[in-house]
Design a protein around this motif. Structure first.
Motif, PDB file in Angstrom:
ATOM      1  N   ASP A 177     -48.862  22.877   2.945  1.00 42.02           N
ATOM      2  CA  ASP A 177     -49.440  24.088   2.466  1.00 42.02           C
ATOM      3  C   ASP A 177     -48.557  24.901   1.302  1.00 42.02           C
ATOM      4  O   ASP A 177     -49.195  24.991   0.304  1.00 42.02           O
ATOM      5  CB  ASP A 177     -49.735  24.986   3.265  1.00 42.02           C
ATOM      6  CG  ASP A 177     -48.539  25.312   4.376  1.00 42.02           C
ATOM      7  OD1 ASP A 177     -47.554  24.553   4.697  1.00 42.02           O
ATOM      8  OD2 ASP A 177     -48.290  26.662   4.761  1.00 42.02           O
ATOM      9  N   ALA A 178     -47.303  24.935   1.452  1.00 36.87           N
ATOM     10  CA  ALA A 178     -46.400  25.522   0.655  1.00 36.87           C
ATOM     11  C   ALA A 178     -46.384  24.738  -0.694  1.00 36.87           C
ATOM     12  O   ALA A 178     -46.219  25.437  -1.841  1.00 36.87           O
ATOM     13  CB  ALA A 178     -45.160  25.796   1.114  1.00 36.87           C
ATOM     14  N   TYR A 237     -52.031  20.132   5.186  1.00 40.88           N
ATOM     15  CA  TYR A 237     -51.563  20.273   6.227  1.00 40.88           C
ATOM     16  C   TYR A 237     -51.095  21.620   6.501  1.00 40.88           C
ATOM     17  O   TYR A 237     -49.742  22.186   5.796  1.00 40.88           O
ATOM     18  CB  TYR A 237     -50.342  19.176   6.879  1.00 40.88           C
ATOM     19  CG  TYR A 237     -50.513  18.076   6.840  1.00 40.88           C
ATOM     20  CD1 TYR A 237     -51.879  17.275   6.766  1.00 40.88           C
ATOM     21  CD2 TYR A 237     -49.449  17.086   6.713  1.00 40.88           C
ATOM     22  CE1 TYR A 237     -51.953  15.909   6.703  1.00 40.88           C
ATOM     23  CE2 TYR A 237     -49.423  15.758   6.466  1.00 40.88           C
ATOM     24  CZ  TYR A 237     -50.708  14.956   6.528  1.00 40.88           C
ATOM     25  OH  TYR A 237     -51.089  13.757   6.571  1.00 40.88           O
ATOM     26  N   TYR A 256     -46.109  27.598   6.672  1.00 42.42           N
ATOM     27  CA  TYR A 256     -44.643  27.908   6.312  1.00 42.42           C
ATOM     28  C   TYR A 256     -44.320  26.581   5.208  1.00 42.42           C
ATOM     29  O   TYR A 256     -44.706  25.547   5.435  1.00 42.42           O
ATOM     30  CB  TYR A 256     -43.684  27.873   7.468  1.00 42.42           C
ATOM     31  CG  TYR A 256     -43.776  29.005   8.163  1.00 42.42           C
ATOM     32  CD1 TYR A 256     -43.129  30.214   7.952  1.00 42.42           C
ATOM     33  CD2 TYR A 256     -44.762  29.014   9.339  1.00 42.42           C
ATOM     34  CE1 TYR A 256     -43.106  31.245   8.736  1.00 42.42           C
ATOM     35  CE2 TYR A 256     -44.846  30.169  10.058  1.00 42.42           C
ATOM     36  CZ  TYR A 256     -43.878  31.273   9.868  1.00 42.42           C
ATOM     37  OH  TYR A 256     -44.120  32.373  10.753  1.00 42.42           O
ATOM     38  N   GLY A 257     -43.542  26.915   4.342  1.00 43.22           N
ATOM     39  CA  GLY A 257     -42.662  26.167   3.524  1.00 43.22           C
ATOM     40  C   GLY A 257     -41.155  26.239   3.885  1.00 43.22           C
ATOM     41  O   GLY A 257     -40.644  27.292   3.244  1.00 43.22           O
TER      42      GLY A 257
HETATM   43 MG   LIG Z   1     -45.933  23.843   5.463  1.00 42.12          MG
END
Ligand SMILES: [Mg+2]
Ligand SMILES: Cc1ncc(C[n+]2csc(CCOP(=O)(O)OP(=O)(O)O)c2C)c(N)n1
Length: 806
Positions: free
Chosen positions: A185-186, A212, A216-217
């Motif tokens: 996602d990040a 996915y 968080y990244g």
């Molecule tokens: Mg992530």
């Protein structure tokens, strides 16, 4: 076996569901044990796919023979589900085992969980790509997989729509292949992601990307990453509408096995059939062990979040679903989980032994040499040192090769010269070092370039042929006629770039050819250098012969990250198992203005080792390099000299056929006083200076190196310096740039320093970028008079009595 209804159209039954459950467990245990291996010091670093198991098991069901993957480091379960990865290989990767027979994806060259499937055989020939599930090779820079994904998908479009390509049945099944991607996602915050999505929507290619979304990244939550906190929300403007093709967007939950089965079946069917790009935004994804072995997620996730992650753990959720659906009993599932754990434990043990044994064998051989020595040094201190080093080495519980080599080299220094048998010991130690360094060279220092018979360095040269009435034409026409022949000769050849199609390039080197060969072969693109490059990488991995055009060399900087991280490392990072023979065509030199300086060559040669760099001085040379490159299988850049499109050159009679070898300079004028080494557009400027110098009784040997990488393979420049004993390295790059590179090649590597009677010199452009206008150029880049002055100065210094002060 009971048929599970309502799941999906695919053949789901108890057996397949339990096999999926087992794989999810195996993968999870691998992540857990893998992390422990790092924390206990056996492996250096680990990044794992825990929390993403179920999505990947499901999406792998839609992955057919011939399809392609471009993903990232979370995809271990996906690779296992495709049968291309197993527990043993997981640990080989983790330990960095360099044996490419057992660790074929990378030969230990990249972090764990970076995958690839060979596209070539060991002899360099193409594999049948339709008979395997293909994966391009992962890179670590976030979103770096996206531009390449576009190219993998674009190949399917070309293979489907250009019927002439249906004959290439080992490359494609009429373009029915889907290019699957994955991204966190990040990482969708990166420009590469957005550029790729836009280009995919424009091109309408079968690209299927899964995001996915674990929120968080590393430690940074979505609120800092994504507008409105939802990638599917903000992508809405890209969505397909009636008569307005775009992207289809699907949403699912990372723990929802039955829901994901339906979702992927539906989405991939559309993608494959209609060649519509699809994006699966998979939310509610967890990361049970945090980002990687470099930290722990308890530091940045709230109690509440951690509790939620436990509750929505996908493996646990799958188990609950199996029980609620009365597919298997709790006892059956416990047995499966126990088997999975056992498999992982066994694999860990076996892989560790396979990693350690060869190192221990190497160590034992070294210790044996030391222990069996017959010379004993009279200097006690030295004898003790040898003993201590040997003991220390024997006591290392889990040795790495570095331990062996450091010990051998230190002992060698301490073998004293007082014993008459010491020479024998030294010889034995040197022999051990040589043998094992050679072996380590194969592991760590090989495959930067194609080493097989398909290397462009093996392509035989063909000289251009001229006859008395060969016409003189502007340089662009040489390229055009050459392309005309090449597009006829190579059906897999395509070219694309900004203004490449309709008008045939900004310098008209493809004028009229789109009309003749069609839009699928000579194609305009948006202004998007990174994905132009990615398009080329993807196509070349699939066996096509792309020439990606970057309009001007200065703009290659937009694609430099991928050129350096992806293309230049493809062959090296797969230990010679994947090749991406992409040709990049661009133009440069002799431009003016800060963003049109035209010759940032040291930027290139320093960051793209692994890609050949051709810097022709005219269009005949440029054409000859394209002809050579298309006969071999290596990535390369050709920088056409911008001042050459209108200048007249003789049209060779064998246009499209003549070939110039890479790494072979050309001597353009014979001389006896000084050698000038240069390339590209400065060749013409230097030629003018040579004429001016001749009028002052200075005889210059002018050498065009032609290709910077490889550089003067046969040491032609050295031979020239042996004769002239003086050398000037010239270009229009920055001081300390490519001239410094050439100087090192000639003086250090070729040994040219020994033959110099004058200090070697460089002449470059100024440190600042060139100012605008012709005067800006005159005062920023070296001109003929500057070259004259430098060479005259060198000669005056050498023979003061002969040359007057100017
Ligand atoms: Mg992530
Ligand atoms: C260009 C670049 N910047 C930073 C990093 C360091 N880095 C590695 S993974 C990562 C976070 C990626 O998060 P996400 O895309 O959500 O994937 P996840 O790890 O959560 O699956 C970062 C910042 C990197 N590898 N590449």
């Amino acid at each position: 076996m009971k048929q599970i209804t309502n799941l999906s159209k695919s053949n789901m039954n108890k057996e397949t569901i339990l096999a999926d459950f087992k794989l999810a467990n195996v993968s999870r245990f691998l992540s857990i044990v893998g992390r422990r291996e790092v924390l206990s010091g056996k492996a250096k670093f680990g990044i794992f796919g825990d929390g993403k198991e179920i999505i990947q098991i499901v999406l792998a069901k839609q992955f057919m023979m011939g399809d392609w993957r471009s993903g990232y480091y979370r995809d271990q379960t996906w690779m296992m589900a495709m049968g291309h990865y197993n527990s043993l290989e997981f640990f080989h990767q983790l330990y960095g085992n360099t044996n490419r027979e057992i660790n074929p994806g990378s030969g230990g060259r990249v972090f764990n969980n970076h995958f690839s499937i060979p596209n070539i055989n060991q002899d360099g020939s193409w594999r049948d790509l339709t008979k395997q599930k293909n994966s391009s090779s992962d890179i670590s820079p976030t979103a770096g997989q996206m531009p390449r994904l576009l190219g993998l998908a674009y190949a399917s479009k070309l293979f489907r729509q250009n019927k002439d390509l249906h004959q290439f049945t080992t490359l494609t099944n009429k373009g029915n292949e889907v290019a699957f991607g994955s991204i966190g996602d990040a990482s969708t915050s990166e420009g590469h992601f957005w550029e790729t999505m836009n280009a995919a929507g424009v091109l309408q290619v079968p690209l299927a990307i899964s995001v996915y979304d674990d929120g968080y990244g590393i430690s940074v939550p979505k609120k800092y990453q994504t507008t409105k906190g939802s990638i599917s929300e903000i992508l809405k403007g890209f969505e397909s509408e009636k008569n307005k093709p775009g992207i289809r967007i699907f949403k699912g939950k990372g723990w929802d096995y039955p829901g994901l089965l339906k979702l992927y079946e539906e989405g991939i069917a559309i993608c494959r059939k209609e060649h519509t790009p699809v994006l699966f935004h998979i939310e509610e994804v967890t990361q049970p062990q945090g980002h990687s072995t470099s930290g722990s997620h308890e530091r940045y996730k709230s109690e509440e979040r951690l509790k939620w992650e436990e509750e929505f753990d996908p493996v646990k959720k799958m188990k609950e679903w199996i029980l609620v659906s009365v597919i298997a009993s709790s006892e059956e599932l416990d047995i499966i989980a126990a088997e999975a754990e056992e498999e992982v434990k066994e694999s860990r043990k076996k892989a560790w032994e396979m990693f350690q044994n060869p190192i221990k064998v190497e160590r034992d051989a070294l210790v044996k040499i030391i222990n069996q020595r017959t010379c004993v040094c009279t200097e006690e201190a030295k004898e003790d040192t040898v003993e201590n080093y040997t003991e220390d080495l024997k006591n290392v519980i889990s040795p790495i090769r570095k331990d062996n080599f450091v010990t051998a080299r230190k002992i060698l220094r301490n073998v004293c010269g007082s014993c008459n048998k010491s020479d024998n010991l030294k010889e034995e130690l040197q022999g051990w070092l040589k043998r094992n360094y050679d072996d380590a060279g194969i592991s760590y220092d090989s495959f930067l370039y194609n080493e097989t018979t398909t290397s462009v360095l093996n392509v035989k040269p063909v000289a251009p042929v001229y006859s008395v009435d060969s016409p003189e034409v502007p340089g662009r026409q040489i390229l055009r006629e050459n392309y005309n022949k090449l597009f006829t000769k190579y059906p897999l050849l395509v070219t694309f770039g900004e203004d490449t199609g309709g008008i045939g390039g900004v310098n008209q080197s493809l004028e009229g050819l789109q009309k003749k060969f069609g839009e699928l072969r000579i194609t305009d693109t948006g202004i998007r250098e990174a994905t132009i490059l990615g398009q080329g990488i993807g196509l070349s991995l699939r066996g096509m012969r792309p020439i990606a055009e970057i309009q001007y060399l200065d703009y290659l900087m937009y694609a430099l990250q991928l050129l350096s991280d992806d293309l230049a490392t493809t062959h090296y990072r797969t230990a010679g198992r994947m090749i991406a023979p992409l040709i990049i065509s661009t133009r440069g030199h002799r431009l003016e203005g800060i963003w049109h300086s035209g010759s940032p060559m040291s930027m290139l040669i320093s960051s793209v080792r692994g890609v050949y760099v051709c810097s022709p001085r005219d269009m005949t040379r440029a054409a000859g390099f394209y002809n050579t490159l298309l006969e071999g299988n290596d990535p390369a850049i050709v920088i056409e000299p911008l001042n050459g499109y209108r200048l007249k050159e003789k049209m060779p009679d064998n246009i499209g056929e003549f070939r110039f070898q890479l790494g072979i300079p050309e001597i353009l004028s014979q001389g006896s006083d000084l050698t000038v080494v240069t390339y590209g557009s400065t060749v013409k400027v230097a030629a003018e200076a040579v004429t001016q110098l001749a009028a002052h009784d200075i005889s210059v040997e002018l050498i065009d190196v032609q290709t910077l990488v490889p550089f003067d393979k046969n040491k032609m420049i050295l031979e020239s310096i042996k004769k002239t004993n003086r050398v000037l390295f010239l270009d229009e790059d920055v001081p300390g740039g490519t001239t410094a590179y050439m100087m090192q090649e000639v003086l250090e590597k070729q040994g040219g320093w020994q033959y110099l009677d004058s200090p070697p010199k460089t002449l470059t452009a100024k440190e600042h970028r060139p100012a605008y206008t012709t005067d800006g150029d005159y005062f920023s880049k070296p001109g003929a008079e500057d070259i004259f002055d430098v060479i005259y100065g060198m000669m005056k210094e050498a023979v003061p009595e002969k040359y007057v002060n100017i």
